[in-house]
Design a protein around this motif. Sequence first.
Motif, short mmCIF file in Angstrom:
data_model
loop_
_atom_site.label_atom_id
_atom_site.label_comp_id
_atom_site.label_asym_id
_atom_site.label_seq_id
_atom_site.Cartn_x
_atom_site.Cartn_y
_atom_site.Cartn_z
N MET A 1 -16.78 4.36 -96.74
CA MET A 1 -15.98 3.16 -96.56
C MET A 1 -15.15 3.21 -95.28
N PHE A 2 -14.90 4.38 -94.77
CA PHE A 2 -14.00 4.50 -93.63
C PHE A 2 -14.74 4.32 -92.32
N ARG A 3 -14.06 3.69 -91.39
CA ARG A 3 -14.62 3.49 -90.05
C ARG A 3 -14.56 4.81 -89.28
N PRO A 4 -15.41 4.94 -88.25
CA PRO A 4 -15.42 6.19 -87.48
C PRO A 4 -14.05 6.57 -86.92
N GLU A 5 -13.27 5.60 -86.45
CA GLU A 5 -11.95 5.93 -85.89
C GLU A 5 -10.99 6.45 -86.97
N GLU A 6 -11.18 6.00 -88.22
CA GLU A 6 -10.34 6.51 -89.30
C GLU A 6 -10.68 7.97 -89.61
N ILE A 7 -11.96 8.27 -89.65
CA ILE A 7 -12.39 9.65 -89.89
C ILE A 7 -11.94 10.55 -88.73
N GLU A 8 -12.04 10.06 -87.51
CA GLU A 8 -11.60 10.82 -86.34
C GLU A 8 -10.10 11.13 -86.43
N THR A 9 -9.32 10.14 -86.84
CA THR A 9 -7.88 10.35 -87.00
C THR A 9 -7.59 11.38 -88.08
N LEU A 10 -8.29 11.28 -89.20
CA LEU A 10 -8.11 12.25 -90.28
C LEU A 10 -8.42 13.66 -89.80
N MET A 11 -9.49 13.81 -89.04
CA MET A 11 -9.86 15.13 -88.52
C MET A 11 -8.80 15.66 -87.55
N GLU A 12 -8.25 14.78 -86.73
CA GLU A 12 -7.18 15.20 -85.80
C GLU A 12 -5.96 15.68 -86.57
N ILE A 13 -5.61 14.97 -87.62
CA ILE A 13 -4.46 15.36 -88.44
C ILE A 13 -4.73 16.70 -89.11
N PHE A 14 -5.94 16.87 -89.63
CA PHE A 14 -6.30 18.12 -90.29
C PHE A 14 -6.21 19.29 -89.31
N GLN A 15 -6.71 19.09 -88.10
CA GLN A 15 -6.63 20.14 -87.08
C GLN A 15 -5.19 20.46 -86.71
N GLU A 16 -4.34 19.43 -86.67
CA GLU A 16 -2.92 19.66 -86.38
C GLU A 16 -2.28 20.50 -87.48
N VAL A 17 -2.62 20.20 -88.73
CA VAL A 17 -2.09 20.99 -89.85
C VAL A 17 -2.57 22.43 -89.75
N CYS A 18 -3.83 22.62 -89.37
CA CYS A 18 -4.36 23.98 -89.21
C CYS A 18 -3.61 24.74 -88.12
N ARG A 19 -3.22 24.06 -87.06
CA ARG A 19 -2.51 24.70 -85.95
C ARG A 19 -1.03 24.94 -86.27
N LYS A 20 -0.37 23.93 -86.83
CA LYS A 20 1.09 23.97 -86.99
C LYS A 20 1.56 24.18 -88.42
#
Length: 160
Positions: A1-20
């Motif tokens: 259901m999610f658009r590509p930009e939504e999935i991209e944003t989710l992945m960016e947030i996940f990577q930020e959580v992994c880093r910080k």
Amino acid sequence: MFRPEEIETLMEIFQEVCRKGSDGSGYHFLVWADGDGEGEIQGLICYGRRPMTRWSWDLYWLMVDPRARGRGIGTALLQAMEDHLRREGGRWIVVETATSAPYVPARRFYARNGFRLLGTVEDFYEEGEGLAIYVKDLASAGGVAGEAAGRRFPSPEEVS
């Protein structure tokens, strides 16, 4: 259901959580994996404190694998998040979702779980796809820690 930009944003947030980490990024993830030893992710919830508020939180994403729906995974993730927010003194949960037909099950889910529709904005995401804003008051849904417990705020009519 999610658009590509939504999935991209989710992945960016996940990577930020992994880093910080959650404290450094401000985002929290809870993941539900199957218990058959393979550990395949069947659901996740992502949430964070709403900026410039004392006890309000945003639920950004709640996803359950279509093959795993109807087994209570979404409800369990939501309850785990709510338990965490209560421990943090949280009071309000805000959810923004779409008004289009594919999101009917999500809107029903939120209503079943004590969220109320605060309002809608037509054509918010794009032509024909509006925004639905839901809120849940944890103080009236099983208690809340901290100063929020028992407080009543005046309505706009009472102030004027």
